[in-house]
Design a protein around this motif. Structure first.
Motif, PDB file in Angstrom:
ATOM      1  N   VAL A   7       0.809  -1.223   0.000  1.00  0.00           N
ATOM      2  CA  VAL A   7       0.000   0.000   0.000  1.00  0.00           C
ATOM      3  C   VAL A   7       0.845   1.278   0.000  1.00  0.00           C
ATOM      4  CG1 VAL A   7      -1.808   1.285   1.215  1.00  0.00           C
ATOM      5  CG2 VAL A   7      -1.858  -1.228   1.176  1.00  0.00           C
ATOM      6  N   TYR A   8       1.760   1.389   0.946  1.00  0.00           N
ATOM      7  CA  TYR A   8       2.530   2.630   1.074  1.00  0.00           C
ATOM      8  C   TYR A   8       3.236   3.055  -0.221  1.00  0.00           C
ATOM      9  CZ  TYR A   8       1.984   2.920   6.246  1.00  0.00           C
ATOM     10  OH  TYR A   8       1.511   3.045   7.525  1.00  0.00           O
ATOM     11  N   PRO A   9       3.908   2.116  -0.935  1.00  0.00           N
ATOM     12  CA  PRO A   9       4.601   2.559  -2.161  1.00  0.00           C
ATOM     13  C   PRO A   9       3.637   3.157  -3.198  1.00  0.00           C
ATOM     14  CG  PRO A   9       5.369   0.382  -1.507  1.00  0.00           C
ATOM     15  CD  PRO A   9       4.190   0.707  -0.634  1.00  0.00           C
ATOM     16  N   VAL A  10       2.453   2.589  -3.337  1.00  0.00           N
ATOM     17  CA  VAL A  10       1.483   3.090  -4.316  1.00  0.00           C
ATOM     18  C   VAL A  10       0.918   4.437  -3.863  1.00  0.00           C
ATOM     19  CG1 VAL A  10      -0.745   2.651  -5.452  1.00  0.00           C
ATOM     20  CG2 VAL A  10       0.912   0.784  -5.163  1.00  0.00           C
ATOM     21  N   LEU A  11       0.589   4.548  -2.586  1.00  0.00           N
ATOM     22  CA  LEU A  11       0.039   5.819  -2.099  1.00  0.00           C
ATOM     23  C   LEU A  11       1.057   6.949  -2.232  1.00  0.00           C
ATOM     24  CD1 LEU A  11      -2.096   4.860   1.024  1.00  0.00           C
ATOM     25  CD2 LEU A  11      -2.788   5.097  -1.372  1.00  0.00           C
ATOM     26  N   ARG A  12       2.325   6.632  -2.037  1.00  0.00           N
ATOM     27  CA  ARG A  12       3.355   7.665  -2.210  1.00  0.00           C
ATOM     28  C   ARG A  12       3.337   8.212  -3.631  1.00  0.00           C
ATOM     29  NH1 ARG A  12       9.160   6.492  -1.428  1.00  0.00           N
ATOM     30  NH2 ARG A  12       9.302   8.485  -2.466  1.00  0.00           N
TER      31      ARG A  12
ATOM     32  N   ASP B 116      -1.030  13.061  -3.483  1.00  0.00           N
ATOM     33  CA  ASP B 116      -0.166  14.229  -3.271  1.00  0.00           C
ATOM     34  C   ASP B 116       0.156  14.451  -1.796  1.00  0.00           C
ATOM     35  OD1 ASP B 116      -0.220  14.714  -5.979  1.00  0.00           O
ATOM     36  OD2 ASP B 116      -1.919  16.107  -5.841  1.00  0.00           O
ATOM     37  N   ASP B 117      -0.816  14.160  -0.923  1.00  0.00           N
ATOM     38  CA  ASP B 117      -0.628  14.437   0.506  1.00  0.00           C
ATOM     39  C   ASP B 117       0.063  13.299   1.251  1.00  0.00           C
ATOM     40  OD1 ASP B 117      -1.714  16.919   0.241  1.00  0.00           O
ATOM     41  OD2 ASP B 117      -3.723  16.332   0.889  1.00  0.00           O
ATOM     42  N   VAL B 118       0.448  12.244   0.543  1.00  0.00           N
ATOM     43  CA  VAL B 118       1.180  11.141   1.181  1.00  0.00           C
ATOM     44  C   VAL B 118       2.589  11.145   0.605  1.00  0.00           C
ATOM     45  CG1 VAL B 118       1.298   8.665   1.596  1.00  0.00           C
ATOM     46  CG2 VAL B 118      -0.937   9.797   1.458  1.00  0.00           C
TER      47      VAL B 118
ATOM     48  N   GLN C 276       7.081  10.941   1.363  1.00  0.00           N
ATOM     49  CA  GLN C 276       8.111  10.107   1.987  1.00  0.00           C
ATOM     50  C   GLN C 276       8.037  10.217   3.510  1.00  0.00           C
ATOM     51  OE1 GLN C 276      10.053   7.961   0.491  1.00  0.00           O
ATOM     52  NE2 GLN C 276      11.232   7.394   2.299  1.00  0.00           N
ATOM     53  N   HIS C 277       7.800  11.428   4.006  1.00  0.00           N
ATOM     54  CA  HIS C 277       7.747  11.624   5.460  1.00  0.00           C
ATOM     55  C   HIS C 277       6.628  10.798   6.092  1.00  0.00           C
ATOM     56  CE1 HIS C 277       7.644  13.428   9.425  1.00  0.00           C
ATOM     57  NE2 HIS C 277       6.356  13.641   9.237  1.00  0.00           N
ATOM     58  N   GLU C 278       5.423  10.840   5.499  1.00  0.00           N
ATOM     59  CA  GLU C 278       4.281  10.098   6.056  1.00  0.00           C
ATOM     60  C   GLU C 278       4.552   8.597   6.045  1.00  0.00           C
ATOM     61  OE1 GLU C 278       2.928  14.066   5.343  1.00  0.00           O
ATOM     62  OE2 GLU C 278       3.909  12.694   3.949  1.00  0.00           O
ATOM     63  N   VAL C 279       5.143   8.117   4.946  1.00  0.00           N
ATOM     64  CA  VAL C 279       5.440   6.686   4.821  1.00  0.00           C
ATOM     65  C   VAL C 279       6.498   6.268   5.846  1.00  0.00           C
ATOM     66  CG1 VAL C 279       6.475   4.962   3.297  1.00  0.00           C
ATOM     67  CG2 VAL C 279       4.700   6.492   2.422  1.00  0.00           C
ATOM     68  N   GLU C 280       7.574   7.030   5.950  1.00  0.00           N
ATOM     69  CA  GLU C 280       8.625   6.686   6.915  1.00  0.00           C
ATOM     70  C   GLU C 280       8.096   6.745   8.341  1.00  0.00           C
ATOM     71  OE1 GLU C 280      12.027   9.173   6.155  1.00  0.00           O
ATOM     72  OE2 GLU C 280      12.488   8.122   4.281  1.00  0.00           O
ATOM     73  N   HIS C 281       7.257   7.744   8.622  1.00  0.00           N
ATOM     74  CA  HIS C 281       6.679   7.871   9.956  1.00  0.00           C
ATOM     75  C   HIS C 281       5.787   6.662  10.255  1.00  0.00           C
ATOM     76  CE1 HIS C 281       5.666  10.012  13.592  1.00  0.00           C
ATOM     77  NE2 HIS C 281       4.375   9.832  13.332  1.00  0.00           N
ATOM     78  N   GLY C 282       4.995   6.253   9.268  1.00  0.00           N
ATOM     79  CA  GLY C 282       4.147   5.068   9.431  1.00  0.00           C
ATOM     80  C   GLY C 282       4.979   3.828   9.718  1.00  0.00           C
ATOM     81  N   GLU C 283       6.082   3.672   8.984  1.00  0.00           N
ATOM     82  CA  GLU C 283       6.961   2.510   9.196  1.00  0.00           C
ATOM     83  C   GLU C 283       7.604   2.546  10.578  1.00  0.00           C
ATOM     84  OE1 GLU C 283       9.532   2.679   5.771  1.00  0.00           O
ATOM     85  OE2 GLU C 283       8.014   1.762   4.470  1.00  0.00           O
ATOM     86  N   GLU C 284       8.003   3.744  11.029  1.00  0.00           N
ATOM     87  CA  GLU C 284       8.580   3.868  12.378  1.00  0.00           C
ATOM     88  C   GLU C 284       7.545   3.489  13.437  1.00  0.00           C
ATOM     89  OE1 GLU C 284      10.101   7.869  12.634  1.00  0.00           O
ATOM     90  OE2 GLU C 284      11.716   7.417  11.198  1.00  0.00           O
ATOM     91  N   GLU C 285       6.306   3.920  13.234  1.00  0.00           N
ATOM     92  CA  GLU C 285       5.263   3.585  14.207  1.00  0.00           C
ATOM     93  C   GLU C 285       4.928   2.093  14.181  1.00  0.00           C
ATOM     94  OE1 GLU C 285       2.044   6.412  13.707  1.00  0.00           O
ATOM     95  OE2 GLU C 285       3.097   7.862  14.973  1.00  0.00           O
TER      96      GLU C 285
END
Length: 180
Positions: free
Chosen positions: A61-66, A70-72, A74-83
Motif C-alpha cells: 500500500v505505502y509505495p502506491v500511495l506515495r 499528493d498528501d502522502v 516520503q515523510h508520512e510513509v517513513e513515519h508510518g513505518e517507524e510507528e
C-alpha cells in the motif's frame, strides 16, 4: 487452534479494509486489557493481525500511495513505518512475558494499546483520508485485493509467532526505525 476471528477479506476498497482492521485491533486490545477471554490466545491473535496488516501495508500500500496521493509523501510513509516498528517492539514485550495476569503484563498491554491507538489515529488522518480523496476508486480496489491477499498469505505463515516478531524488531532496529 485459534478461535478468534482474524478476518480474511479478499477484496474491497483498501481504505475500508485498513480501517476495518484498525477496529479489529482496538477490539482485541480492549479484550486484552479487560481480561475478557484467554489473554494468551488474544495476544497471539493480535500479534498475527498486527504483523500481517503492517507488513502488507508497507509492501503493497505505502509505495502506491506515495506515487498516487499528493498528501502522502516520503515523510508520512517513513513515519508510518517507524510507528509500525514501535508497535512491533511493544508487541514483542507483551509476547515475551510468561504470565498474563501480572501487573507487568497489564502495563505492557497498556503501552502497546497507547502506541497502536496513536498510530491508527494518525494514519487514518494523514494517509487514509488523503487516499480516499486523491486515489482513484479502481486503484483503491486493486490495492485492496493485493493487500488482502498478502495479509492472508502472512497469516497462513504464522507471521505473529514470537520469533518472527523478534526478527522483525531486530531488522527495524538495524534499519534505524527504532531509537534505542
Amino acid at each position: 487452534m485459534n478461535m478468534i476471528d482474524l478476518g480474511r477479506p479478499t477484496h474491497g476498497d483498501i481504505v475500508d479494509l485498513i480501517v476495518d482492521d484498525h477496529r479489529r485491533f482496538e477490539q482485541l486490545l480492549r479484550q486484552l486489557r479487560m481480561g475478557e477471554g484467554d489473554r494468551d490466545e488474544l495476544r497471539r491473535a493480535f500479534a498475527a493481525v498486527h504483523v500481517a496488516h503492517s507488513l502488507a501495508e508497507e509492501e503493497v500500500v505505502y509505495p502506491v500511495l506515495r506515487r498516487k496521493a499528493d498528501d502522502v509523501g516520503q515523510h508520512e510513509v517513513e513515519h508510518g513505518e517507524e510507528e509500525h516498528a514501535e508497535g512491533n517492539e511493544a508487541l514483542l514485550r507483551v509476547l515475551d512475558l510468561k504470565g498474563t495476569d501480572t501487573p507487568t503484563f497489564v502495563e505492557a498491554v497498556e503501552k502497546l494499546s497507547n502506541l497502536v491507538a496513536h498510530h491508527l489515529a494518525e494514519e487514518e488522518l494523514s494517509i487514509l483520508a488523503a487516499a480516499r480523496t486523491e486515489v482513484a476508486e479502481r486503484t483503491r480496489f486493486d490495492l485492496g485485493e493485493k493487500w488482502a491477499a498478502r495479509r492472508t498469505e502472512l497469516l497462513n505463515q504464522d507471521c505473529g509467532d514470537v520469533e518472527n516478531v523478534r526478527r522483525i524488531v531486530e531488522q527495524a532496529r538495524r534499519e534505524g526505525h527504532l531509537d534505542d
